[in-house]
Design a protein around this motif. Structure first.
Motif, PDB file in Angstrom:
ATOM      1  N   UNK A   1       0.874  -1.162   0.000  1.00 46.18           N
ATOM      2  CA  UNK A   1       0.000   0.000   0.000  1.00 46.18           C
ATOM      3  C   UNK A   1       0.912   1.212   0.000  1.00 46.18           C
ATOM      4  N   UNK A   2       0.935   1.948  -1.092  1.00 40.02           N
ATOM      5  CA  UNK A   2       1.867   3.067  -1.238  1.00 40.02           C
ATOM      6  C   UNK A   2       1.642   4.160  -0.194  1.00 40.02           C
ATOM      7  N   UNK A   3       0.459   4.230   0.385  1.00 36.35           N
ATOM      8  CA  UNK A   3       0.161   5.253   1.395  1.00 36.35           C
ATOM      9  C   UNK A   3       0.563   4.828   2.804  1.00 36.35           C
ATOM     10  N   UNK A   4       1.009   3.591   2.961  1.00 38.41           N
ATOM     11  CA  UNK A   4       1.334   3.042   4.281  1.00 38.41           C
ATOM     12  C   UNK A   4       2.842   3.102   4.520  1.00 38.41           C
ATOM     13  N   UNK A   5       3.244   3.788   5.577  1.00 41.02           N
ATOM     14  CA  UNK A   5       4.676   3.920   5.854  1.00 41.02           C
ATOM     15  C   UNK A   5       5.315   2.568   6.182  1.00 41.02           C
TER      16      UNK A   5
ATOM     17  N   UNK B   1      -2.370  -4.077  -3.676  1.00 36.71           N
ATOM     18  CA  UNK B   1      -3.657  -4.728  -3.450  1.00 36.71           C
ATOM     19  C   UNK B   1      -4.848  -3.765  -3.450  1.00 36.71           C
ATOM     20  N   UNK B   2      -4.606  -2.480  -3.274  1.00 38.12           N
ATOM     21  CA  UNK B   2      -5.721  -1.529  -3.347  1.00 38.12           C
ATOM     22  C   UNK B   2      -6.130  -1.292  -4.798  1.00 38.12           C
ATOM     23  N   UNK B   3      -5.188  -1.417  -5.715  1.00 41.98           N
ATOM     24  CA  UNK B   3      -5.480  -1.259  -7.141  1.00 41.98           C
ATOM     25  C   UNK B   3      -5.975  -2.563  -7.750  1.00 41.98           C
TER      26      UNK B   3
END
Length: 82
Positions: free
Chosen positions: A9-13, A34-36
């Motif tokens: 998840x690119x938004x997750x650090x 996995x979100x995409x």
């Protein structure tokens, strides 16, 4: 196919950190955003089979979860999720 797959998840650090660490130690993982492209039921069940801990332990039971009026007791097995 890589020996390592990171569900990213690119938004997750934490996810970004895991990916950075893999590359730093010389691992070129398969990266699944996995979100995409969400995993389908069979892929999720395969993933659950590989886990050492119960899959329910991975579900974040935060304010969003509670806001949807979900109960952690309803999500303890793959069958419970429908």
């Amino acid at each position: 196919m890589a020996d390592v797959t990171i569900l990213h998840n690119t938004a997750c650090s934490t996810s970004r950190y895991a990916l950075d660490e893999a590359f730093e130690i010389g691992i070129a993982p398969d990266v699944v955003q996995y979100l995409k492209k969400p995993l389908n039921r069979d892929e999720l069940l395969d993933l659950i089979d590989k886990l050492e801990d119960p899959a329910a332990d991975l579900v974040r039971k935060d304010g969003f979860f509670k806001g949807l009026e979900l109960s952690p007791d309803d999500y303890t097995t793959p069958e419970a999720g429908g």
